[in-house]
Design a protein around this motif. Structure first.
Motif, PDB file in Angstrom:
ATOM      1  N   UNK A 176     -42.021 -72.978 -10.805  1.00  0.00           N
ATOM      2  CA  UNK A 176     -42.830 -74.111 -10.342  1.00  0.00           C
ATOM      3  C   UNK A 176     -44.302 -73.869 -10.671  1.00  0.00           C
ATOM      4  N   UNK A 177     -44.676 -74.299 -11.846  1.00  0.00           N
ATOM      5  CA  UNK A 177     -46.055 -74.130 -12.299  1.00  0.00           C
ATOM      6  C   UNK A 177     -47.034 -74.946 -11.454  1.00  0.00           C
ATOM      7  N   UNK A 178     -46.522 -75.987 -10.778  1.00  0.00           N
ATOM      8  CA  UNK A 178     -47.392 -76.846  -9.978  1.00  0.00           C
ATOM      9  C   UNK A 178     -47.525 -76.368  -8.533  1.00  0.00           C
ATOM     10  N   UNK A 179     -46.911 -75.250  -8.201  1.00  0.00           N
ATOM     11  CA  UNK A 179     -47.023 -74.702  -6.851  1.00  0.00           C
ATOM     12  C   UNK A 179     -48.473 -74.308  -6.571  1.00  0.00           C
ATOM     13  N   UNK A 180     -49.019 -74.679  -5.410  1.00  0.00           N
ATOM     14  CA  UNK A 180     -50.407 -74.302  -5.088  1.00  0.00           C
ATOM     15  C   UNK A 180     -50.639 -72.791  -5.143  1.00  0.00           C
ATOM     16  N   UNK A 181     -49.674 -72.001  -4.675  1.00  0.00           N
ATOM     17  CA  UNK A 181     -49.836 -70.543  -4.708  1.00  0.00           C
ATOM     18  C   UNK A 181     -49.853 -70.024  -6.142  1.00  0.00           C
ATOM     19  N   UNK A 182     -48.978 -70.567  -6.960  1.00  0.00           N
ATOM     20  CA  UNK A 182     -48.924 -70.152  -8.364  1.00  0.00           C
ATOM     21  C   UNK A 182     -50.211 -70.557  -9.078  1.00  0.00           C
ATOM     22  N   UNK A 183     -50.695 -71.758  -8.817  1.00  0.00           N
ATOM     23  CA  UNK A 183     -51.928 -72.213  -9.462  1.00  0.00           C
ATOM     24  C   UNK A 183     -53.129 -71.375  -9.023  1.00  0.00           C
ATOM     25  N   UNK A 184     -53.163 -71.007  -7.750  1.00  0.00           N
ATOM     26  CA  UNK A 184     -54.237 -70.134  -7.253  1.00  0.00           C
ATOM     27  C   UNK A 184     -54.187 -68.783  -7.974  1.00  0.00           C
ATOM     28  N   UNK A 185     -52.989 -68.250  -8.116  1.00  0.00           N
ATOM     29  CA  UNK A 185     -52.788 -66.987  -8.835  1.00  0.00           C
ATOM     30  C   UNK A 185     -53.265 -67.117 -10.283  1.00  0.00           C
ATOM     31  N   UNK A 186     -52.867 -68.179 -10.950  1.00  0.00           N
ATOM     32  CA  UNK A 186     -53.267 -68.398 -12.345  1.00  0.00           C
ATOM     33  C   UNK A 186     -54.788 -68.483 -12.480  1.00  0.00           C
ATOM     34  N   UNK A 187     -55.431 -69.174 -11.546  1.00  0.00           N
ATOM     35  CA  UNK A 187     -56.890 -69.331 -11.601  1.00  0.00           C
ATOM     36  C   UNK A 187     -57.600 -67.990 -11.454  1.00  0.00           C
ATOM     37  N   UNK A 188     -57.128 -67.170 -10.523  1.00  0.00           N
ATOM     38  CA  UNK A 188     -57.782 -65.877 -10.320  1.00  0.00           C
ATOM     39  C   UNK A 188     -57.538 -64.938 -11.493  1.00  0.00           C
ATOM     40  N   UNK A 189     -56.354 -64.990 -12.068  1.00  0.00           N
ATOM     41  CA  UNK A 189     -56.094 -64.183 -13.266  1.00  0.00           C
ATOM     42  C   UNK A 189     -57.024 -64.639 -14.396  1.00  0.00           C
ATOM     43  N   UNK A 190     -57.219 -65.937 -14.525  1.00  0.00           N
ATOM     44  CA  UNK A 190     -58.105 -66.458 -15.574  1.00  0.00           C
ATOM     45  C   UNK A 190     -59.539 -65.968 -15.387  1.00  0.00           C
ATOM     46  N   UNK A 191     -59.978 -65.821 -14.145  1.00  0.00           N
ATOM     47  CA  UNK A 191     -61.347 -65.385 -13.860  1.00  0.00           C
ATOM     48  C   UNK A 191     -61.516 -63.870 -13.940  1.00  0.00           C
ATOM     49  N   UNK A 192     -60.421 -63.138 -13.878  1.00  0.00           N
ATOM     50  CA  UNK A 192     -60.483 -61.677 -13.755  1.00  0.00           C
ATOM     51  C   UNK A 192     -60.956 -61.002 -15.033  1.00  0.00           C
ATOM     52  N   UNK A 193     -61.608 -59.870 -14.834  1.00  0.00           N
ATOM     53  CA  UNK A 193     -61.981 -59.004 -15.958  1.00  0.00           C
ATOM     54  C   UNK A 193     -60.832 -58.069 -16.316  1.00  0.00           C
ATOM     55  N   UNK A 194     -60.027 -57.742 -15.320  1.00  0.00           N
ATOM     56  CA  UNK A 194     -58.921 -56.827 -15.559  1.00  0.00           C
ATOM     57  C   UNK A 194     -57.846 -56.971 -14.504  1.00  0.00           C
ATOM     58  N   UNK A 195     -56.712 -56.346 -14.773  1.00  0.00           N
ATOM     59  CA  UNK A 195     -55.589 -56.370 -13.843  1.00  0.00           C
ATOM     60  C   UNK A 195     -55.042 -54.964 -13.665  1.00  0.00           C
ATOM     61  N   UNK A 196     -54.589 -54.692 -12.448  1.00  0.00           N
ATOM     62  CA  UNK A 196     -53.799 -53.497 -12.172  1.00  0.00           C
ATOM     63  C   UNK A 196     -52.425 -54.012 -11.765  1.00  0.00           C
ATOM     64  N   UNK A 197     -51.410 -53.614 -12.519  1.00  0.00           N
ATOM     65  CA  UNK A 197     -50.050 -54.107 -12.287  1.00  0.00           C
ATOM     66  C   UNK A 197     -49.174 -52.923 -11.913  1.00  0.00           C
ATOM     67  N   UNK A 198     -48.609 -52.967 -10.706  1.00  0.00           N
ATOM     68  CA  UNK A 198     -47.776 -51.856 -10.230  1.00  0.00           C
ATOM     69  C   UNK A 198     -46.363 -52.347  -9.960  1.00  0.00           C
ATOM     70  N   UNK A 199     -45.394 -51.535 -10.355  1.00  0.00           N
ATOM     71  CA  UNK A 199     -44.000 -51.935 -10.195  1.00  0.00           C
ATOM     72  C   UNK A 199     -43.093 -50.735  -9.988  1.00  0.00           C
ATOM     73  N   UNK A 200     -42.049 -50.914  -9.205  1.00  0.00           N
ATOM     74  CA  UNK A 200     -40.993 -49.902  -9.222  1.00  0.00           C
ATOM     75  C   UNK A 200     -40.148 -50.101 -10.481  1.00  0.00           C
ATOM     76  N   UNK A 201     -39.457 -49.063 -10.882  1.00  0.00           N
ATOM     77  CA  UNK A 201     -38.543 -49.166 -12.022  1.00  0.00           C
ATOM     78  C   UNK A 201     -37.125 -49.268 -11.477  1.00  0.00           C
ATOM     79  N   UNK A 202     -36.443 -50.342 -11.874  1.00  0.00           N
ATOM     80  CA  UNK A 202     -35.042 -50.556 -11.508  1.00  0.00           C
ATOM     81  C   UNK A 202     -34.233 -50.662 -12.789  1.00  0.00           C
ATOM     82  N   UNK A 203     -33.159 -49.941 -12.886  1.00  0.00           N
ATOM     83  CA  UNK A 203     -32.266 -50.045 -14.049  1.00  0.00           C
ATOM     84  C   UNK A 203     -33.035 -49.946 -15.364  1.00  0.00           C
ATOM     85  N   UNK A 204     -33.915 -48.970 -15.450  1.00  0.00           N
ATOM     86  CA  UNK A 204     -34.671 -48.665 -16.673  1.00  0.00           C
ATOM     87  C   UNK A 204     -35.666 -49.748 -17.078  1.00  0.00           C
TER      88      UNK A 204
END
Length: 197
Positions: free
Chosen positions: A51-79
């Motif tokens: 749902x690209x039109x979701x307010x939460x998703x759009x807020x996320x997209x806007x902040x990513x667009x404004x950001x200088x950088x990202x830190x992305x953290x994830x667990x590893x599941x099934x390689x």
């Protein structure tokens, strides 16, 4: 400077989340504004139905667009990295990470999962046109002890050192990152350059 941190774990108690929180604190101590997102905070329907039109998703997209950088953290599941994180990254526009520095962080049950960052996560970040994806950090679960009560989580000394080194590299990369020029400003510069020749 603005950094968006993205936690890919669906669990509230997460070792990758511990590293993400340490990263947030380290960056904020150096004057970097950090906005944090966790995949579990998004409505599942928004992720599963793209749902690209979701307010939460759009807020996320806007902040990513404004950001200088990202830190992305994830667990590893099934390689591979967390599927919930993939559904969130799929909601970003095609060139969402253009002109951005990205620091990937992953945790897994053993060092056998170490290459998941290089072979699974980095290609997705590259497809989103990240300007620079740093070496990243992998930690096996034995290197992170959860905090209990008032006692904070503990990292193995070697991991703590690697995390600080990677964050220092990330911070330096953010500082030297060329700022994109707005199309209107670029047009004015081109016109004035043409007349000055």
């Amino acid at each position: 400077m603005l950094v968006v941190s993205i936690g890919g774990s669906p669990s509230t108690r997460s070792r990758s989340g511990v590293l993400l929180e340490r990263s947030r604190q380290w960056l904020q101590d150096r004057g970097v504004e950090v906005v944090s997102f966790q995949v579990r905070d998004f409505p599942a329907e928004d992720l599963l139905h793209a749902r690209f039109d979701s307010p939460q998703v759009q807020h996320f997209q806007q902040l990513v667009a404004q950001a200088d950088g990202l830190v992305v953290a994830t667990p590893v599941y099934k390689a591979s990295f967390a599927g919930a994180l993939k559904t969130l990254l799929d909601l970003l526009p095609e060139r969402a990470l253009e002109h951005k520095i990205v620091l990937p962080i992953a945790t897994g049950g053993s060092i056998a999962h170490m290459l998941a960052v290089d072979y699974a996560l980095k290609p997705v970040l590259s497809a989103l046109k990240a300007q620079e994806t740093l070496q990243g950090i992998f930690a096996d679960d034995s290197q992170i002890a959860y905090g209990e009560g008032a006692k904070p989580a503990q990292l193995a000394p070697a991991l703590e050192e690697r995390l600080h080194d990677s964050l220092e590299t990330f911070h330096v990369a953010l500082a030297r990152r060329p700022r994109p020029v707005a199309p209107g400003v670029l047009n004015e510069r081109l016109i004035s350059a043409r007349w000055s020749i």
